[in-house]
Design a protein around this motif. Structure first.
Motif, mmCIF file in Angstrom:
data_model
loop_
_atom_site.group_PDB
_atom_site.id
_atom_site.type_symbol
_atom_site.label_atom_id
_atom_site.label_comp_id
_atom_site.label_asym_id
_atom_site.label_seq_id
_atom_site.Cartn_x
_atom_site.Cartn_y
_atom_site.Cartn_z
ATOM 1 N N SER A 16 2.704 -5.747 -3.919
ATOM 2 C CA SER A 16 1.909 -4.562 -2.809
ATOM 3 C C SER A 16 0.845 -4.009 -3.242
ATOM 4 O O SER A 16 -0.132 -4.081 -2.709
ATOM 5 N N THR A 17 0.968 -3.715 -4.509
ATOM 6 C CA THR A 17 -0.330 -3.307 -5.472
ATOM 7 C C THR A 17 -1.261 -4.497 -5.516
ATOM 8 O O THR A 17 -2.393 -4.187 -5.413
ATOM 9 N N LEU A 18 -0.831 -5.591 -5.800
ATOM 10 C CA LEU A 18 -1.867 -6.603 -6.033
ATOM 11 C C LEU A 18 -2.453 -7.040 -4.693
ATOM 12 O O LEU A 18 -3.770 -7.225 -4.641
ATOM 13 N N ARG A 19 -1.926 -6.914 -3.697
ATOM 14 C CA ARG A 19 -2.319 -7.291 -2.246
ATOM 15 C C ARG A 19 -3.334 -6.244 -1.627
ATOM 16 O O ARG A 19 -4.167 -6.529 -0.899
ATOM 17 N N SER A 20 -3.193 -5.138 -2.314
ATOM 18 C CA SER A 20 -4.064 -3.909 -1.856
ATOM 19 C C SER A 20 -5.535 -3.815 -2.792
ATOM 20 O O SER A 20 -6.096 -2.860 -2.555
ATOM 21 N N LEU A 21 -5.315 -4.884 -3.715
ATOM 22 C CA LEU A 21 -6.417 -4.655 -4.403
ATOM 23 C C LEU A 21 -7.973 -4.549 -3.792
ATOM 24 O O LEU A 21 -8.942 -4.121 -4.471
ATOM 25 N N TYR A 22 -7.956 -5.328 -2.539
ATOM 26 C CA TYR A 22 -9.316 -5.482 -2.306
ATOM 27 C C TYR A 22 -9.901 -4.039 -1.542
ATOM 28 O O TYR A 22 -10.908 -3.985 -1.348
ATOM 29 N N ILE A 23 -8.891 -3.358 -1.455
ATOM 30 C CA ILE A 23 -9.187 -1.710 -0.817
ATOM 31 C C ILE A 23 -9.894 -0.992 -2.047
ATOM 32 O O ILE A 23 -10.888 -0.316 -1.912
ATOM 33 N N TRP A 24 -9.499 -1.363 -3.347
ATOM 34 C CA TRP A 24 -9.746 -0.518 -4.404
ATOM 35 C C TRP A 24 -10.801 -0.982 -5.402
ATOM 36 O O TRP A 24 -11.338 -0.302 -6.156
ATOM 37 N N ASP A 37 -5.571 5.718 -17.056
ATOM 38 C CA ASP A 37 -6.402 5.878 -15.962
ATOM 39 C C ASP A 37 -5.681 6.535 -14.731
ATOM 40 O O ASP A 37 -4.891 5.565 -14.329
ATOM 41 N N PRO A 38 -5.881 7.665 -14.529
ATOM 42 C CA PRO A 38 -5.009 8.248 -13.576
ATOM 43 C C PRO A 38 -5.246 7.180 -11.803
ATOM 44 O O PRO A 38 -4.294 7.460 -11.465
ATOM 45 N N ASP A 39 -6.600 7.204 -12.030
ATOM 46 C CA ASP A 39 -6.720 6.253 -10.580
ATOM 47 C C ASP A 39 -5.965 5.128 -10.632
ATOM 48 O O ASP A 39 -5.352 4.686 -9.465
ATOM 49 N N ILE A 40 -5.765 4.406 -11.654
ATOM 50 C CA ILE A 40 -4.885 3.115 -11.461
ATOM 51 C C ILE A 40 -3.474 3.205 -11.229
ATOM 52 O O ILE A 40 -2.972 2.879 -10.367
ATOM 53 N N MET A 41 -3.047 4.529 -11.843
ATOM 54 C CA MET A 41 -1.780 4.654 -11.623
ATOM 55 C C MET A 41 -1.700 5.253 -10.199
ATOM 56 O O MET A 41 -0.600 4.593 -9.515
ATOM 57 N N LEU A 42 -2.534 6.100 -9.591
ATOM 58 C CA LEU A 42 -2.436 6.557 -8.282
ATOM 59 C C LEU A 42 -2.458 5.382 -7.210
ATOM 60 O O LEU A 42 -1.524 5.055 -6.235
ATOM 61 N N PHE A 43 -3.456 4.327 -7.637
ATOM 62 C CA PHE A 43 -3.666 3.280 -6.621
ATOM 63 C C PHE A 43 -2.378 2.433 -6.659
ATOM 64 O O PHE A 43 -1.910 1.772 -5.515
ATOM 65 N N SER A 44 -1.955 2.192 -7.721
ATOM 66 C CA SER A 44 -0.693 1.380 -7.821
ATOM 67 C C SER A 44 0.473 1.757 -7.269
ATOM 68 O O SER A 44 1.104 1.057 -6.344
ATOM 69 N N ILE A 45 0.748 3.097 -7.406
ATOM 70 C CA ILE A 45 1.928 3.972 -6.542
ATOM 71 C C ILE A 45 1.846 3.760 -5.203
ATOM 72 O O ILE A 45 2.462 3.337 -4.512
ATOM 73 N N LEU A 46 0.608 4.304 -5.071
ATOM 74 C CA LEU A 46 0.377 4.534 -3.532
ATOM 75 C C LEU A 46 0.330 3.153 -2.795
ATOM 76 O O LEU A 46 0.672 3.216 -1.329
ATOM 77 N N SER A 47 -0.242 2.242 -3.229
ATOM 78 C CA SER A 47 -0.117 0.920 -2.553
ATOM 79 C C SER A 47 1.182 0.501 -2.273
ATOM 80 O O SER A 47 1.348 0.028 -1.186
ATOM 81 N N THR A 48 2.044 0.715 -3.193
ATOM 82 C CA THR A 48 3.150 0.230 -2.911
ATOM 83 C C THR A 48 4.064 0.864 -1.864
ATOM 84 O O THR A 48 4.617 0.646 -0.918
ATOM 85 N N LEU A 49 3.812 2.430 -1.951
ATOM 86 C CA LEU A 49 4.541 3.015 -0.907
ATOM 87 C C LEU A 49 3.692 2.998 0.318
ATOM 88 O O LEU A 49 4.667 3.148 1.411
ATOM 89 N N ARG A 50 2.506 2.688 0.344
ATOM 90 C CA ARG A 50 1.857 2.461 1.781
ATOM 91 C C ARG A 50 2.235 1.268 2.490
ATOM 92 O O ARG A 50 2.278 0.983 3.680
ATOM 93 N N SER A 51 2.933 0.313 1.357
ATOM 94 C CA SER A 51 3.271 -0.900 2.280
ATOM 95 C C SER A 51 4.759 -1.210 2.508
ATOM 96 O O SER A 51 5.321 -2.236 3.044
ATOM 97 N N LEU A 52 5.605 0.102 2.396
ATOM 98 C CA LEU A 52 6.786 0.329 2.608
ATOM 99 C C LEU A 52 7.160 -0.278 3.956
ATOM 100 O O LEU A 52 8.135 -0.880 4.431
ATOM 101 N N TYR A 53 6.093 -0.197 4.934
ATOM 102 C CA TYR A 53 6.349 -0.285 6.347
ATOM 103 C C TYR A 53 6.510 -1.856 6.702
ATOM 104 O O TYR A 53 7.416 -2.208 7.428
#
Lengths: 194, 194
Positions: free
Chosen positions: A154-162, B144-160
């Motif tokens: 999920s994280t890797l697939r979202s890289l394009y956004i970020w 880098d807080p941004d990378i952590m934020l991005f990583s966690i949030l990407s996973t959470l946003r893909s839960l659907y």
DNA sequence: CAATTAAACTAACAATTGTTAGTTTACCTT
DNA sequence: AAGGTAAACTAACAATTGTTAGTTTAATTG
């Protein structure tokens, strides 16, 4: 090697598809972005479908090829995962716009949909296999491989956004930082006595 | 409390939007899925736009409310993150279809777009603040807080995408497993001596 | 210079789009 | 039985959709 007119159209289309999605972009939108009339696009491309197909399938095959190389390398499971992370950072960095279509518009592929799904399922199966091998080798914690797969992918697939927002970060460094966070987590406290 | 006809239309619309995206779903598609004619939909809803707005804004406000509660609680940063993870698992589990629209079709919101973006930026800012406080408190690794934020949030946003396939897993257990993986990583080896 | 070609153009098409107007049906309340 | 109402219907609209046909322009090649 210079870009052909067709390649230019596909590149611009990918940018528009990223902003509004494939279905919401009309051929007249694309033509306007190219500075020509809609009908003129058809001197270069077969159909709107054809543009989407080109964008997505070429990227999907790139991922498949990368996965094959990683599978063949004789390194630990954790290092294979690191190389997968680098693969995503690399491909996404080279074509952020196209990655948006790959992620969001694959369902509009029509004739090439089955082929795409085959590639994707295959990719995920290989990914999962690497995780399973890592668990067996006691490199990776013994938890649900599907959750780990889902979380990392999920994280890797979202890289394009970020990635576009983080222009200053070079791919190698991003890969390393991402590997550290995805594989080791963010918790500072001791995790395992081993 | 029973579902009104309007709510039923919105629920079915969300399902269709998830499969093909907002732009690719026509009012005739939606009507057919409801077993009525397209014109009949307008006895219940104002416009296609209105359906999307209802789906997305209600979810976005739910996340905002959840974040407010978490911010007010006096617990460690890591525990706040765990509660954010549970918040996403909870809301997504209750409305997987709507979450697809929230993630993929927010750009078609038109009049409510600015309001949505405000909520989202605010949410991310609060998320980032929690991470920063965790770093300051030496609970979270100093990266880098941004990378952590991005990583966690990407996973959470893909839960659907992923929750519907894992029907057998209950929300509480999923939250726990996800927290373990997102916060502690998957690497089995000892991470820090301190 | 003549011929070719790449790439633009205008004009139009048939289909589909969201939506409105006005009408009918079926049920509930008085 | 009468009246009201929720929710369906038919018919149509103006706009937009992807695409085609045929033509013109401008550059390149023989």
């Amino acid at each position: 090697m210079v870009e052909t007119r067709k390649e230019e159209i596909i590149r611009v289309a990918a940018r528009l598809f990223k902003e509004k999605g494939y279905s919401a972009v009309t051929m007249r939108d694309l033509a306007k972005a190219m500075g020509i009339k809609a009908a003129s696009l058809y001197n270069h491309i077969d159909s709107k479908q054809d543009i989407l197909k080109t964008i997505i399938i070429s990227l999907a095959e790139e991922f498949t090829a990368g996965m094959v190389t990683i599978l063949q390398s004789e390194i630990s499971s954790l290092n294979k995962l690191k190389r997968i992370i680098a693969l995503h950072v690399g491909i996404t960095g080279e074509n952020t716009d196209g990655m948006a279509s790959l992620n969001n518009d694959w369902m509009h592929l029509e004739e090439k949909l089955d082929y795409y799904l085959m590639l994707r399922i295959n990719y995920e199966d290989n990914f999962r296999k690497i995780i399973r091998e890592g668990i067996a080798a006691e490199e990776i914690v013994d938890k649900d491989p599907d959750i780990m797969l889902f979380s990392i992918l999920s994280t890797l697939r979202s890289l394009y956004i970020w990635i576009p927002d983080k222009k200053n970060l070079d791919p190698l460094q991003l890969s390393h930082e991402l590997s550290a966070i995805l594989l080791n987590g963010i918790n500072k406290k001791v995790k395992k006595i081993s």
